[in-house]
Scaffold this active site. Structure first.
Site, short mmCIF file in Angstrom:
data_model
loop_
_atom_site.label_atom_id
_atom_site.label_comp_id
_atom_site.label_asym_id
_atom_site.label_seq_id
_atom_site.Cartn_x
_atom_site.Cartn_y
_atom_site.Cartn_z
NE ARG A 7 0.63 8.71 -3.69
CZ ARG A 7 -0.68 8.52 -3.48
NH1 ARG A 7 -1.35 7.63 -4.20
NH2 ARG A 7 -1.33 9.24 -2.59
CD GLU A 57 0.44 9.33 -11.18
OE1 GLU A 57 -0.24 10.22 -10.65
OE2 GLU A 57 0.50 8.19 -10.75
CG HIS A 113 -3.33 8.59 -9.39
ND1 HIS A 113 -2.14 9.07 -8.91
CD2 HIS A 113 -4.01 8.16 -8.30
CE1 HIS A 113 -2.10 8.94 -7.59
NE2 HIS A 113 -3.23 8.39 -7.20
P1 NAP Z 1 -2.30 1.87 5.47
O1 NAP Z 1 -3.56 1.38 6.07
O2 NAP Z 1 -1.42 2.75 6.30
O3 NAP Z 1 -1.49 0.59 4.99
C1 NAP Z 1 -0.19 0.65 4.53
C2 NAP Z 1 0.46 -0.70 4.73
O4 NAP Z 1 1.78 -0.64 4.16
C3 NAP Z 1 0.62 -1.10 6.19
O5 NAP Z 1 0.20 -2.43 6.32
C4 NAP Z 1 2.11 -0.98 6.46
O6 NAP Z 1 2.62 -1.97 7.31
C5 NAP Z 1 2.68 -1.24 5.07
N1 NAP Z 1 4.01 -0.66 4.95
C6 NAP Z 1 4.47 0.55 5.33
N2 NAP Z 1 5.77 0.67 5.08
C7 NAP Z 1 6.16 -0.49 4.54
C8 NAP Z 1 7.38 -1.00 4.07
N3 NAP Z 1 8.51 -0.26 4.17
N4 NAP Z 1 7.41 -2.24 3.56
C9 NAP Z 1 6.29 -3.00 3.51
N5 NAP Z 1 5.09 -2.58 3.93
C10 NAP Z 1 5.03 -1.35 4.44
O7 NAP Z 1 -2.57 2.68 4.15
P2 NAP Z 1 -3.75 2.48 3.07
O8 NAP Z 1 -4.92 3.31 3.44
O9 NAP Z 1 -3.94 1.03 2.86
O10 NAP Z 1 -3.07 3.15 1.78
C11 NAP Z 1 -1.88 2.61 1.25
C12 NAP Z 1 -1.33 3.47 0.13
O11 NAP Z 1 -2.13 3.33 -1.03
C13 NAP Z 1 -1.31 4.98 0.39
O12 NAP Z 1 -0.20 5.38 1.15
C14 NAP Z 1 -1.30 5.56 -1.00
O13 NAP Z 1 -0.01 5.83 -1.44
C15 NAP Z 1 -1.91 4.46 -1.85
N6 NAP Z 1 -3.22 4.90 -2.40
C16 NAP Z 1 -3.37 4.99 -3.75
C17 NAP Z 1 -4.57 5.41 -4.29
C18 NAP Z 1 -4.79 5.50 -5.77
O14 NAP Z 1 -5.62 6.30 -6.21
N7 NAP Z 1 -4.12 4.70 -6.57
C19 NAP Z 1 -5.63 5.75 -3.44
C20 NAP Z 1 -5.44 5.64 -2.08
C21 NAP Z 1 -4.23 5.22 -1.56
P3 NAP Z 1 2.26 -2.11 8.86
O15 NAP Z 1 0.81 -2.45 8.92
O16 NAP Z 1 3.11 -3.21 9.32
O17 NAP Z 1 2.56 -0.79 9.47
#
Ligand code: NAP
Length: 316
Positions: free
Chosen positions: A235, A264, A282
């Site tokens: 984000r 954005e 995005h």
């Molecule tokens: P996810 O499976 O929940 O993975 C998030 C990871 O971030 C987890 O490994 C978590 O650690 C880690 N995390 C959480 N808080 C943290 C912190 N304070 N410091 C360091 N690491 C931390 O989520 P995902 O499906 O991969 O998605 C991740 C993010 O990508 C979403 O939340 C969204 O904002 C973004 N996204 C962007 C787009 C786009 O269009 N650009 C599309 C989809 C998603 P743990 O495993 O240790 O809990």
């Protein structure tokens, strides 16, 4: 199917909108002006029991407070930074998102941006279109991606998919996440600074929370350094954008590939002329295939809620 009143916050997907209209009683928030939004919500507050939002407009505290009959927020996104989760928990409102189905597309884009920045693909494309190949001859050399160390902030679903792809390019992987993972080939770093010091390409792939806002600050950028590249598919507010812009302008950072921005759709214009950046609006999950799957997850969650069945992807 019981007629559930569903508020769609912005036009986000034609198939989703048509299906919501067909299966439920649909309210379109954009049919009113921002000034009359409160009035619109008040007038329909008895009927609206579900909100479908996305990465831009979700369900904030004021919307939740304006909807006393709200039972579920089904987000058309995996990130829930635009949903007031505490308020939902307080009110017993269920929350769902769209995990997994978008993972591959976002990971593809992260790798695409890294290659685009290092190999200068956007600049080279502009060079050809501008007739410069004919006028000026060959373009300057670029930098290899294969074999570069990739550092990932947040080794979750998307982070891991990025790591797997980068491994195929012969890239050593290191990461910083809340918890240590059991991938022996990936180096776990103790902090974001440690990660930035140990990688060539730093990728942001964690959720946006108060803890991770500006997780990439001036110190991290300076540690990544003039040969380092930042990729943000998380984000916009993960990165201190003015600091990023000045680091790029002053040559303190090697390059950046950005899918997301702090405000954005505003993108700092100073970035437009730089050859070492790749900018996209995005589009991480923006393929026909993934958006259809995301829509089906939203619809499936709403139907499960109405039929009092377990939700498909519950968060709250
Ligand atoms: P996810 O499976 O929940 O993975 C998030 C990871 O971030 C987890 O490994 C978590 O650690 C880690 N995390 C959480 N808080 C943290 C912190 N304070 N410091 C360091 N690491 C931390 O989520 P995902 O499906 O991969 O998605 C991740 C993010 O990508 C979403 O939340 C969204 O904002 C973004 N996204 C962007 C787009 C786009 O269009 N650009 C599309 C989809 C998603 P743990 O495993 O240790 O809990």
């Amino acid at each position: 199917m019981e007629s559930l009143g569903v508020l769609l916050t912005v036009p986000m997907n034609t198939y989703l909108e048509e299906e919501l209209d067909r299966r439920f009683k649909l309210f379109r928030l954009w049919e009113t002006t921002p000034e009359r939004r409160a009035e619109y919500l008040k007038a329909n507050s008895g009927a609206i029991r579900a909100v479908v939002g996305n990465a831009h407009i979700g369900a904030d505290a004021s919307m939740i407070e304006a909807l006393p009959a709200l039972e579920i927020v089904a987000s058309f996104s995996v990130g829930l930074d635009k949903v007031d989760l505490d308020k939902c928990r307080e009110r017993g409102i269920r929350v769902t998102n769209t995990p997994d189905v978008l993972t591959e597309d976002v990971a593809d884009l992260a790798i695409g941006l890294a290659i685009a920045v290092l190999r200068r693909i956007p600049a080279a494309d502009r060079y050809v279109r501008g007739g410069n190949w004919l006028k000026k001859g060959d373009i300057k050399l670029s930098t290899r991606f294969s074999g570069k160390t990739v550092g990932i902030i947040g080794l979750g679903r998307i982070g891991l998919a990025i790591a797997r792809r980068a491994e195929a390019f012969g890239c050593p992987i290191c990461y910083y996440s809340r918890s240590k993972k059991s991938y022996p080939n990936y180096k776990c770093c103790s902090s974001v600074l440690d990660l930035a010091a140990n990688c060539d390409v730093l990728v942001v792939a964690c959720p946006l929370t108060e803890e991770t806002r500006h997780i990439v600050n001036r110190e991290v950028i300076d540690t990544l350094g003039p040969k380092g590249v930042l990729i943000n598919i998380g984000r916009g507010p993960h990165v201190d954008e003015p600091e990023l812009v000045s680091a790029l302008l002053e040559g303190r950072l090697g390059g950046a590939g950005l899918d997301v921005f702090e405000k954005e759709p505003y993108v700092p214009e100073q970035l437009f002329e730089l050859e070492n950046v790749a900018l996209v609006p995005h589009i991480g999950s923006g393929t026909w295939e993934t958006r259809k799957d995301m829509a089906d997850l939203v619809l499936g969650n709403l139907e499960a809620h109405v039929m009092k069945k377990p939700l498909l992807t519950p968060v709250v």
